[in-house]
Scaffold this motif. Sequence first.
Motif, PDB file in Angstrom:
ATOM      1  N   VAL A 156      -3.086   2.369 -17.286  1.00 38.06           N
ATOM      2  CA  VAL A 156      -4.119   1.790 -16.293  1.00 38.06           C
ATOM      3  C   VAL A 156      -3.571   0.482 -16.381  1.00 38.06           C
ATOM      4  O   VAL A 156      -3.597  -0.280 -15.320  1.00 38.06           O
ATOM      5  CB  VAL A 156      -5.635   2.059 -16.793  1.00 38.06           C
ATOM      6  N   ALA A 213      -2.170  -1.496 -12.995  1.00 31.39           N
ATOM      7  CA  ALA A 213      -3.005  -2.873 -12.713  1.00 31.39           C
ATOM      8  C   ALA A 213      -1.998  -3.961 -12.377  1.00 31.39           C
ATOM      9  O   ALA A 213      -2.003  -4.693 -11.463  1.00 31.39           O
ATOM     10  CB  ALA A 213      -3.986  -3.499 -13.770  1.00 31.39           C
ATOM     11  N   ASN A 235      -8.180 -12.076 -14.298  1.00 33.78           N
ATOM     12  CA  ASN A 235      -9.653 -12.601 -14.477  1.00 33.78           C
ATOM     13  C   ASN A 235     -10.435 -12.740 -13.341  1.00 33.78           C
ATOM     14  O   ASN A 235     -11.484 -13.255 -13.294  1.00 33.78           O
ATOM     15  CB  ASN A 235      -9.507 -14.154 -14.979  1.00 33.78           C
ATOM     16  N   ASP A 286     -12.870 -11.071 -10.600  1.00 30.98           N
ATOM     17  CA  ASP A 286     -14.084  -9.964 -10.545  1.00 30.98           C
ATOM     18  C   ASP A 286     -14.009  -9.060 -11.947  1.00 30.98           C
ATOM     19  O   ASP A 286     -14.113  -7.711 -11.902  1.00 30.98           O
ATOM     20  CB  ASP A 286     -13.708  -8.969  -9.488  1.00 30.98           C
ATOM     21  N   GLY A 287     -13.846  -9.577 -13.035  1.00 25.88           N
ATOM     22  CA  GLY A 287     -13.947  -8.875 -14.290  1.00 25.88           C
ATOM     23  C   GLY A 287     -12.831  -8.038 -14.478  1.00 25.88           C
ATOM     24  O   GLY A 287     -12.546  -7.196 -15.345  1.00 25.88           O
ATOM     25  N   GLY A 288     -11.570  -8.291 -14.000  1.00 27.13           N
ATOM     26  CA  GLY A 288     -10.430  -7.510 -13.958  1.00 27.13           C
ATOM     27  C   GLY A 288      -9.884  -7.393 -15.373  1.00 27.13           C
ATOM     28  O   GLY A 288      -9.125  -6.414 -15.686  1.00 27.13           O
ATOM     29  N   GLU A 293     -11.403  -7.701 -18.387  1.00 26.06           N
ATOM     30  CA  GLU A 293     -12.213  -6.867 -19.274  1.00 26.06           C
ATOM     31  C   GLU A 293     -11.660  -5.276 -18.613  1.00 26.06           C
ATOM     32  O   GLU A 293     -11.628  -4.548 -19.561  1.00 26.06           O
ATOM     33  CB  GLU A 293     -13.535  -7.133 -19.098  1.00 26.06           C
ATOM     34  N   ARG A 294     -11.758  -4.982 -17.582  1.00 27.52           N
ATOM     35  CA  ARG A 294     -11.482  -3.635 -17.142  1.00 27.52           C
ATOM     36  C   ARG A 294     -10.099  -3.088 -17.346  1.00 27.52           C
ATOM     37  O   ARG A 294      -9.903  -2.021 -17.817  1.00 27.52           O
ATOM     38  CB  ARG A 294     -11.945  -3.483 -15.556  1.00 27.52           C
ATOM     39  N   ALA A 295      -9.129  -4.252 -17.268  1.00 29.49           N
ATOM     40  CA  ALA A 295      -7.958  -3.749 -17.584  1.00 29.49           C
ATOM     41  C   ALA A 295      -7.403  -3.943 -19.375  1.00 29.49           C
ATOM     42  O   ALA A 295      -6.756  -2.921 -19.667  1.00 29.49           O
ATOM     43  CB  ALA A 295      -6.785  -4.576 -16.995  1.00 29.49           C
ATOM     44  N   PRO A 311     -10.141  -1.533 -22.481  1.00 31.06           N
ATOM     45  CA  PRO A 311      -9.830  -0.079 -22.958  1.00 31.06           C
ATOM     46  C   PRO A 311      -8.821   0.048 -23.663  1.00 31.06           C
ATOM     47  O   PRO A 311      -8.892   1.026 -24.525  1.00 31.06           O
ATOM     48  CB  PRO A 311      -9.513   0.692 -21.495  1.00 31.06           C
TER      49      PRO A 311
END
Length: 187
Positions: free
Chosen positions: A64, A68, A96, A98-100, A102-104, A107
């Motif tokens: 993931v 990204a 950074n 849109d919350g990218g 944390e999403r990237a 996990p």
Amino acid sequence: MRTAHAVDTLIARKLAKRFQLLDFDGDGYITGEDYDKLVDRILQIFDEPPGSERAVALRRGYQVLWRALAMTSDTDGDGRVSPEEFQNAVVGGVLNRDGGFERAILPVTKAVVALADTSGDGRLSPDEVRALGRGMGISDEEADTFFTLVDTDGDGYLTVQEVFEADRDFYLSLDPNAPGNAMFGTL
């Protein structure tokens, strides 16, 4: 007070270090294969079977992350990320938005901590961080420095949150004294 040039130099040094460690085959580009080789080395360090739940989670997290990175960085569409593309993407703040971030990153952080947590207590000891450091390509001494700086509550262990905050420091902080700057060894 630091100048903009000095901040740019700090960010450039951090990103160059991370790029070097991610460019597993040393060809001057980061590819999905480099991420796969990193995962393989980490699994080997922890003697983790490739089909285990933790191994699958780690590989999925890094896949993931690679997708990204490639989607936002590979501006020429050649399936690989150059040092310039890597730096431009991170400096441009794509992680950074849109919350990218944390999403990237979260996990992967969770998967790495779960795999390295050989005691199963949900946190990393200094020995576990040293082993993880070897998997990431950094020395035991560098791992010890990282551990000391990032153990913010001083309890002798690192939590997922402490490691995630170190990730954030490394990629996004302009503070030359941010603890996470030591995440991938000496700059």
